[in-house]
Design an enzyme around this catalytic site. Structure first.
Site, mmCIF file in Angstrom:
data_model
loop_
_atom_site.group_PDB
_atom_site.id
_atom_site.type_symbol
_atom_site.label_atom_id
_atom_site.label_comp_id
_atom_site.label_asym_id
_atom_site.label_seq_id
_atom_site.Cartn_x
_atom_site.Cartn_y
_atom_site.Cartn_z
ATOM 1 C CG ASN A 22 -15.959 7.032 -6.692
ATOM 2 O OD1 ASN A 22 -15.533 5.886 -6.803
ATOM 3 N ND2 ASN A 22 -16.759 7.583 -7.580
ATOM 4 C CG HIS A 40 -1.415 1.320 1.642
ATOM 5 N ND1 HIS A 40 -0.908 2.021 2.714
ATOM 6 C CD2 HIS A 40 -2.380 2.093 1.110
ATOM 7 C CE1 HIS A 40 -1.557 3.171 2.822
ATOM 8 N NE2 HIS A 40 -2.448 3.248 1.864
#
Lengths: 285, 285
Positions: B271, B123
């Site tokens: 989103n 990540h």
């Protein structure tokens, strides 16, 4: 006064009921495995103890987990715990501020994820909680992997008949509560086909409230196996299996983002293995 | 005054950097796919617009998603958004109460889940935020599926060298922050092998802070492909693949239960598709 098990006859009755319901459900699910074919799945039992602090808390639970040919993963947990809520939680739980935070709770919790994408996943949970007040809560909801109107209709009809046997207002109220509760705002979609959800049920007649809670359990035990047997041998496609694995992702999202029992339990030192038994066996995103 | 895009040169520089880093990362990951063998994966691009309310908010992002032969699922998102925080959020964000809640934010966010259980998941995220204050934040952390000391050591060494180029105190501070942040209390286990995590970085020298943030991105782009190429062709066992799928479940648990960006984003109308691009392709519990 340090909290103790505080079990009275009603608590014994409720706790005994959750245990016998667990036995009946596990036996019925194993019968379904046997009917389905060779090498049937069987439940494995595992006990856990609630870590006590200075004898102030106690109890524990029994997890029953089966990974079978019909039930890809089904967990049936019962628990009975007691103790003293922290100062912080006392204000959030009805009746807990009035007795120094003492509580007792027992319940049954079940989630089934099925091999066939044509058989809906299901959740059922009922519980009794006692502080200076006492009440029942719980419910059952169905999550078809592929939309299935017949299954949803029959599941709701059974719950409606159950509710109507106890109070003409229950079904409408508890169905709406489930619709509101089992919803994923970030997806703008319901978790499944709904069911009923109730909490803080204390009508003033404990026997009646207990009878209703028992009936919810019996109704589940009657209707869900019918839905399983209806489609468990029907062939399915790879596309349907894929849709099932993706739909299960929504189940994970709901449980970890929103489900009060899960998030509350994990963040307050509950038994992680028992709480997360609800997560599906295989998932895709 | 209604908030507008409010872009100044520094915001343009930062936003442009996140975009060019995205381009470089995607190109490098596609090169790895090509090196690996036939039918290499390729990124697919999808844009999203932030729904504006009365012209008070705007912006959007670009999602790049690849499902390949080395990268089982990798999402690289950039976004640039601006607007006005609600009254509630103003008090939680540095400098937002002082300018009527106006903000601007841009960043890059990446999560990679790999086909091989011998290649760690990763990540990386960096961002710039401006209210009446402005700052950088971000980091990178590695999640080996099977414990792999060499990968973890090399990843940390690269980040340490990066930090040391900018401030001798950064690595120790940001490594500890990552260790604290990427931890699952309910499992009592870290998410992975850690990395660095920083936030609210405003040293008083914007150019230096931007240079550090750029260096974090370049360092990631240098070290992670080395770890991928090191083991991507090594054979693995079914047991290792199973361990990978189970370990990914912990990743899901962390992101949905604890990750601030995920839970904050989902609960405030971000989103959903971009936010949940971080979830692994296949998971087992």
């Amino acid at each position: 006064m340090a909290a103790e098990k505080l079990t009275n006859d009603r608590q014994k009755q409720a706790s005994g009921w959750f245990r016998s319901l667990r036995d009946d459900i596990c036996a019925e699910f194993e019968r379904i495995e046997t009917e389905f074919g060779p090498s049937p799945g069987r439940f494995e039992r595992k006990n856990w103890d609630r870590p006590g602090e200075n004898n102030k808390n106690g109890g524990g639970g029994e997890m029953s987990l089966m990974r079978g040919n019909v039930f890809e993963k089904v967990g049936v947990n019962i628990s009975e715990v007691w103790g003293t809520f922290s100062e912080e939680f006392r204000t959030q739980i009805p009746g807990a501020a009035e007795n120094g935070g003492q509580f007792w709770a027992a319940g049954i919790s079940l989630v089934a994820h099925m091999q066939s994408p044509l058989v809906p996943a299901v959740h059922m949970n009922t519980r009794m909680i006692a502080t200076s007040k006492r009440w029942f809560g719980g419910g059952a909801d169905l999550t078809p992997m592929i939309p299935n109107e017949q299954d949803a209709r029959d599941f709701h009809a059974a719950l409606e008949a159950c509710c109507d046997r106890h109070n003409p207002g229950y079904y409408k109220q508890y169905k709406e509560w489930a619709d509101k509760y089992f919803f994923l705002p970030h997806r703008n979609e319901p978790r499944g086909a709904g069911g009923i959800f109730y909490d803080n049920l204390d009508s003033g007649n404990w026997d009646a409230d207990f009878a209703f809670t028992q009936d919810v359990g019996r109704t589940f035990l009657d209707i869900y196996p019918k839905l399983v047997r209806r489609n468990m041998k029907s062939p399915w496609t790879e596309e349907q299996r894929e849709a099932q694995l993706v739909k299960r992702g929504r189940y994970v999202e709901f449980n970890l983002l929103y489900d009060r029992g899960t998030t509350f339990g994990l963040k307050t030192g509950g038994n992680t293995e028992a709480i997360l038994m609800s997560l599906p066996p295989t998932v895709k995103w």
